[in-house]
Enzyme design. Structure first.
Site, short mmCIF file in Angstrom:
data_model
loop_
_atom_site.label_atom_id
_atom_site.label_comp_id
_atom_site.label_asym_id
_atom_site.label_seq_id
_atom_site.Cartn_x
_atom_site.Cartn_y
_atom_site.Cartn_z
N SER A 195 -1.08 -1.72 4.29
CA SER A 195 -0.33 -1.44 5.51
C SER A 195 0.86 -2.39 5.64
O SER A 195 0.98 -3.38 4.92
CB SER A 195 -1.24 -1.61 6.73
OG SER A 195 -1.59 -2.99 6.89
N LYS A 196 1.73 -2.08 6.61
CA LYS A 196 2.86 -2.96 6.90
C LYS A 196 2.38 -4.35 7.29
O LYS A 196 3.01 -5.35 6.98
CB LYS A 196 3.68 -2.38 8.06
CG LYS A 196 4.55 -1.20 7.70
CD LYS A 196 5.60 -0.94 8.77
CE LYS A 196 5.01 -0.70 10.13
NZ LYS A 196 6.03 -0.43 11.14
N ARG A 197 1.25 -4.40 7.97
CA ARG A 197 0.72 -5.70 8.41
C ARG A 197 0.37 -6.58 7.21
O ARG A 197 0.56 -7.78 7.23
CB ARG A 197 -0.51 -5.50 9.30
CG ARG A 197 -0.19 -4.95 10.68
CD ARG A 197 -1.41 -4.91 11.57
NE ARG A 197 -2.44 -4.02 11.03
CZ ARG A 197 -2.43 -2.70 11.23
NH1 ARG A 197 -1.46 -2.13 11.91
NH2 ARG A 197 -3.40 -1.95 10.73
N GLY A 238 1.88 -6.50 4.32
CA GLY A 238 3.13 -7.00 3.79
C GLY A 238 3.66 -8.17 4.59
O GLY A 238 4.09 -9.19 4.04
N ALA A 239 3.60 -8.03 5.92
CA ALA A 239 4.09 -9.11 6.79
C ALA A 239 3.24 -10.36 6.65
O ALA A 239 3.75 -11.49 6.61
CB ALA A 239 4.11 -8.62 8.24
#
Length: 504
Positions: free
Chosen positions: A261-263, A265-266
């Site tokens: 998910s994007k999370r 990556g962050a």
């Protein structure tokens, strides 16, 4: 019949790794079989439409080298390729299903739906569905008289059309990856097919469009498996089951803690989108592989083998090799874990493989962004050849090669000072004088002069090479130090050594 595959994204945001891999497998399958790859924009949910998202999708695919044969941009014989532009055709198919008894009008208000869910809620069923049990007590054409339904329709009463799911049937199909898959229809709710605004939902639109566009194979993420029984029935109820595409449901790409998910990556500092995406509503930036400094060849290669192999130990593939080798049946059914370090390994390998002329076109912009003039093409290509084995991401070329064009802005003198002596300083003072007298400026003369003076001063050359490197480069990196001196020229070499001496 010619193979025809499609990718049908919604223009709602950035293009995730999983989405690009779905495109890639569609593309490879089509090209392997000499078929067509269609891109269709599924924008039926206008509430989720995001300006710029469609253009972003096409930019990503262009960078990846996955250009569609047919799309809203490329056109084709089965357009239009945006569902919003096909809106008028869907109602007739939904009405046909109602007329045949396979679907029904539902006039329930938002409040009535909420009450139904509240009344049916239990510990075992905390989120009741509009299914074969619930529909018996709702305001729909199954429970109203024909006259009541006609009256509501004539008054333009807001309504949706829902599929009427059988209560106790078992539906099966053969997935190209997973084999035989079966479903109990009684566990599936009566999905909305046509919304109150006249727009189709994904369920109706995907079947109608796949039929009209003569799609032969449909590859999509495994999250769509629960919807398969609805789609199977629609193909059957519309009388098109003989034309239904062969399906393959692709496994998830996994991150450190489940679905990538994007999370992730962050949190872990790696990209999950093909290219940078800035959400126009929140202004939140999600980093992309392109901006991180990945080559499209490496990105595609990495994605291809993330859940697929050709039965060998081979890892590096050109696009042509992927097309020749690809077999959808060799895609694994289990999720594949994304490994950013492995992704960087692919990029490093591709940097080493690509011709210097190709790399030059990819890295010009990074030098320009750093204010470094690389207009001397011949010199730049020579530098690329020298440093490419040391580069993992494209911005590394600036760090590993920028000093060939511009003196370093800072010097790691702390690495020199602990062993710096007056004798070493005097060596470099005299070496500068020697350098100024060298007639033929090349590696051998520069190095021989260095070693001869070191011998005369009784200093080991190895003790002097690190200071020399830092004087020229700024840090403890780069190719052979005398090769650097030859490349930057006599005047610049002397200038950098003299500047460093002024600081020591």
């Amino acid at each position: 019949m010619s193979v025809r595959v499609r990718f049908a994204p919604s223009p709602t945001g950035g293009l995730h790794l999983g989405g690009v891999r779905t495109v890639l497998y569609n593309y490879l399958f089509a090209k392997h079989h000499g078929g067509e790859f269609v891109l269709r924009i599924e924008d039926t949910d206008q509430t989720r439409f995001v300006p710029g998202a469609e253009e972003y999708i096409f930019n990503c695919l262009k960078w990846c080298g996955l250009e569609p044969d047919e799309s809203p941009v490329h056109n084709g014989p089965y357009g239009p390729y945006r569902q919003s532009e096909r809106k008028e055709m869907y109602r007739s198919y939904a009405e046909t299903l109602v007329a045949r008894g396979f679907a029904y009008y539902a006039f329930d208000t938002k409040e009535e739906l909420e009450k139904m869910r509240e009344d049916l809620k239990t510990e075992e069923n905390p989120s009741p569905q509009y299914d074969h049990r619930a529909r018996k007590n709702m305001r729909n054409s199954l429970n109203l008289t024909d006259d009541e339904v006609k009256d509501l329709l004539e008054k333009n009463t807001p309504h949706v059309i829902r599929i009427k799911m059988p209560e106790n049937d078992v539906l099966s199909f053969t997935d190209m990856i997973r084999g035989e898959v079966s479903f109990q229809t009684g566990l599936v709710d009566d999905k909305v097919l046509l919304k109150a605004d006249g727009m189709p939902t994904y369920h109706l639109a995907v079947v109608v469009d796949d039929y009209l566009m003569k799609i032969t194979h449909a590859f999509r993420g495994e999250e769509w498996l629960p919807s398969a029984p609805v789609h199977l029935l629609l193909w059957k109820y519309l009388g098109w089951d003989a034309y239904m595409p062969q399906w393959a449901h692709l496994p998830l790409i996994l991150g450190p803690s489940g679905k990538l998910s994007k999370r992730d990556g962050a949190k872990y500092g790696f990209p999950v989108f093909a290219m940078n995406w800035t959400d126009p509503k929140t202004n939140e930036l999600t980093e992309g592989f392109f901006e991180k400094g990945f080559l499209p060849e490496a990105f595609i290669n990495m994605l291809a083998v993330l859940g697929w192999n050709d039965g060998t130990e081979k890892e590096l593939y050109t696009m042509d090799e992927l097309i020749a080798s690809f077999d959808i049946k060799r895609v694994h059914s289990a999720g594949a874990k994304f490994d950013y370090e492995k992704a960087k390994w692919f990029n490093h390998e591709w940097i080493k493989r690509l011709p210097v002329s190709d790399l030059r076109l990819q890295i010009d912009s990074y030098f320009a962004a750093s204010g470094i003039d690389v207009s001397d093409t011949a010199k730049l290509e020579k530098v690329i050849e020298l440093v490419k084995d040391r580069c993992t991401l494209l911005p590394d070329f600036v760090q590993q090669g920028g000093f060939f064009f511009k003196a370093p802005e800072s010097l790691e003198l702390d690495a020199v000072k602990p062993k710096w002596t007056e004798e070493k300083k005097q060596f470099f003072v005299e070496y500068v004088d020697v350098l100024k007298t060298i007639g033929t400026w090349e590696i051998t003369t520069i190095e021989n002069a260095f070693k001869e003076l070191a011998a005369a001063k009784a200093i080991k050359p190895g003790e002097l090479q690190l200071p020399m490197r830092i004087m020229l480069v700024g840090g403890k990196f780069g190719p052979a130090v005398f090769q650097i001196a030859e490349m930057i020229g006599k005047e610049e070499t002397v200038k950098r050594v003299e500047f460093a001496l002024s600081l020591l």
